[in-house]
Design an enzyme around this catalytic site. Structure first.
Site, PDB file in Angstrom:
ATOM      1  N   ASP A  62       2.696   4.850   5.198  1.00  0.00           N
ATOM      2  CA  ASP A  62       2.567   4.234   6.540  1.00  0.00           C
ATOM      3  C   ASP A  62       2.138   2.861   6.520  1.00  0.00           C
ATOM      4  OD1 ASP A  62       0.255   4.418   4.843  1.00  0.00           O
ATOM      5  OD2 ASP A  62      -1.084   5.703   6.483  1.00  0.00           O
ATOM      6  N   HIS A  63       2.478   2.077   5.236  1.00  0.00           N
ATOM      7  CA  HIS A  63       2.490   0.612   5.505  1.00  0.00           C
ATOM      8  C   HIS A  63       3.972   0.003   4.820  1.00  0.00           C
ATOM      9  CE1 HIS A  63      -2.050  -0.327   4.936  1.00  0.00           C
ATOM     10  NE2 HIS A  63      -1.981   1.049   4.657  1.00  0.00           N
ATOM     11  N   ASN A 117       0.847  -1.263  -0.060  1.00  0.00           N
ATOM     12  CA  ASN A 117      -0.139   0.037   0.022  1.00  0.00           C
ATOM     13  C   ASN A 117       0.817   1.247   0.206  1.00  0.00           C
ATOM     14  OD1 ASN A 117      -1.655   2.403   0.783  1.00  0.00           O
ATOM     15  ND2 ASN A 117      -3.224   1.164   1.694  1.00  0.00           N
ATOM     16  N   ASN A 177      -7.614  -4.321   5.342  1.00  0.00           N
ATOM     17  CA  ASN A 177      -8.136  -3.430   6.305  1.00  0.00           C
ATOM     18  C   ASN A 177      -8.962  -4.515   7.314  1.00  0.00           C
ATOM     19  OD1 ASN A 177      -7.633  -0.555   6.102  1.00  0.00           O
ATOM     20  ND2 ASN A 177      -8.590  -0.715   4.166  1.00  0.00           N
ATOM     21  N   ASP A 188      -4.309  -4.685   0.974  1.00  0.00           N
ATOM     22  CA  ASP A 188      -4.593  -4.171   2.106  1.00  0.00           C
ATOM     23  C   ASP A 188      -6.055  -4.520   2.370  1.00  0.00           C
ATOM     24  OD1 ASP A 188      -5.215  -2.929   4.314  1.00  0.00           O
ATOM     25  OD2 ASP A 188      -4.863  -0.814   3.384  1.00  0.00           O
ATOM     26  N   GLU A 212      -3.874   1.889  -3.099  1.00  0.00           N
ATOM     27  CA  GLU A 212      -3.930   3.353  -2.736  1.00  0.00           C
ATOM     28  C   GLU A 212      -2.853   4.068  -3.706  1.00  0.00           C
ATOM     29  OE1 GLU A 212      -5.463   5.480   0.682  1.00  0.00           O
ATOM     30  OE2 GLU A 212      -4.128   3.904   1.702  1.00  0.00           O
ATOM     31  N   ASP A 271      -2.100  -6.000   6.202  1.00  0.00           N
ATOM     32  CA  ASP A 271      -1.683  -6.337   4.701  1.00  0.00           C
ATOM     33  C   ASP A 271      -1.561  -7.929   4.817  1.00  0.00           C
ATOM     34  OD1 ASP A 271      -1.243  -3.529   3.395  1.00  0.00           O
ATOM     35  OD2 ASP A 271      -0.459  -3.588   5.492  1.00  0.00           O
TER      36      ASP A 271
END
Length: 257
Positions: free
Chosen positions: A247-248, A7, A149, A147, A34, A218
Site C-alpha cells: 500500500d506504499h 514499506n 507515519n 515510513d 514492515e 514516507d
C-alpha cells in the site's frame, strides 16, 4: 547514488514485486520497512541472487526493517533506537554504505489517539531526535529514510478533513517532525515539490488508489553534508498499481558520489 525506501508490507508476501522493483530501478541502497519477518526467515538468498547484500532487524509478524546494498555489504552501525532499553520493537537500523550513513526507520503509527500508542509514538520521536542530533554532530553525510507515519502539512494529504483525527496528522506529531527539520535536516521530497500533492501511501480500502486518495508519510531526510550533494528525488508511484502491491510506493533520493 540512489538511496530508496520502501514499506513493503510483508517481505515474503510481496517478494516478487520487490525483486521486480529492485531489478528495474536498481537503487544503490534499498531500505525496507514492515518486513514482518525474523532474521532467520528473511530471504537473504533471493536478494543475493540479484546482487544485493542485506542486513535485517526483524520481528515475527510485525514491524521489521532491513537495508540492502547493491554489490557491497552494508556495515551495520546500530540496531534498535537508543534511549529505552525496554523497547523491543524492531523499528530502527543504521549502516554505512559507500561513505554514507544510512538510517532506516519505521516510526510508530500512534493510532488510536489519544492513548498509550500515541504516547509511545511521541516518545519515540523524541528519542529519534536525540539520535539524529548525534549524527548531525558527526558531520557525516547521513540519509535518514523510512515510513515516518507523519503527514507533515495539509498539502501532503488528499483531504485534511478525512484525516483530521488520525495520529498521523495530530499537532504533536507534526511538531515533532518539524523539530527534526529545524535541527538541520532537509526533507528531499518536500524541497523539490514545495507545492505538495505528492503521495506515497494509498489505503487498500474505499478505492483509495483508484481515486488517488493518498498522502505522504514516507520521507527522506538529508544531513547538510548529504543535502549539498542531492541531485533528484521522487516516488515510484506506478509500483503501487501492480498486482498484489504494497500500500506504499517506493521513494528515493539521488546524491552525487
Amino acid at each position: 547514488m540512489r538511496i530508496a525506501s520502501f514499506n513493503i508490507n510483508g517481505v515474503k508476501a510481496r517478494l516478487p514485486r520487490l525483486l521486480e522493483w529492485l531489478e528495474e530501478t536498481r537503487p544503490a541502497v534499498a531500505c525496507l520497512q514492515e518486513v514482518k519477518s525474523q532474521e532467520e526467515g528473511f530471504p537473504f538468498e533471493e536478494f543475493e541472487k540479484i546482487g544485493y547484500h542485506a542486513i535485517c532487524h526483524g520481528q515475527k509478524g510485525f514491524n521489521g526493517v532491513a537495508i540492502l546494498a547493491d554489490g557491497v555489504a552494508p556495515v551495520e552501525s546500530g540496531r534498535g533506537l537508543p534511549g529505552d532499553p525496554e523497547d523491543e520493537q524492531a523499528r530502527f537500523i543504521e549502516a554505512d554504505v559507500r561513505g554514507v550513513r544510512v538510517v532506516n526507520l519505521y516510526l510508530p503509527n500512534g493510532n488510536p489517539q489519544p492513548g498509550p500508542k500515541f504516547d509511545y509514538k511521541i516518545a519515540w520521536m523524541e528519542r529519534l531526535r536525540t539520535r539524529l542530533g548525534e549524527l548531525l554532530e558527526s558531520e557525516m553525510p547521513v540519509v535518514v529514510v523510512g515510513d515516518f507515519n507523519v503527514i507533515p502539512e495539509d498539502k501532503d494529504v488528499f483531504s485534511v478533513r478525512a484525516m483530521a483525527n488520525d495520529a498521523l496528522m495530530q499537532p504533536a506529531s507534526r511538531d515533532a517532525y518539524a523539530r527534526l527539520l529545524n535541527d538541520g535536516w532537509t526533507d528531499a521530497i518536500d524541497t523539490l515539490n514545495p507545492r505538495g500533492g505528492v503521495w506515497t501511501f494509498w489505503d487498500y480500502q474505499a478505492g483509495a488508489w483508484q481515486r488517488d486518495h493518498g498522502f505522504r508519510i514516507d520521507h527522506l531526510l538529508l544531513s547538510p553534508q548529504a543535502a549539498d550533494r542531492m541531485t533528484a528525488a521522487g516516488v515510484d508511484k506506478a509500483y503501487r498499481g501492480r498486482e498484489k502491491a504494497s500500500d506504499h510506493a517506493p521513494v528515493w533520493v539521488e546524491i552525487r558520489d
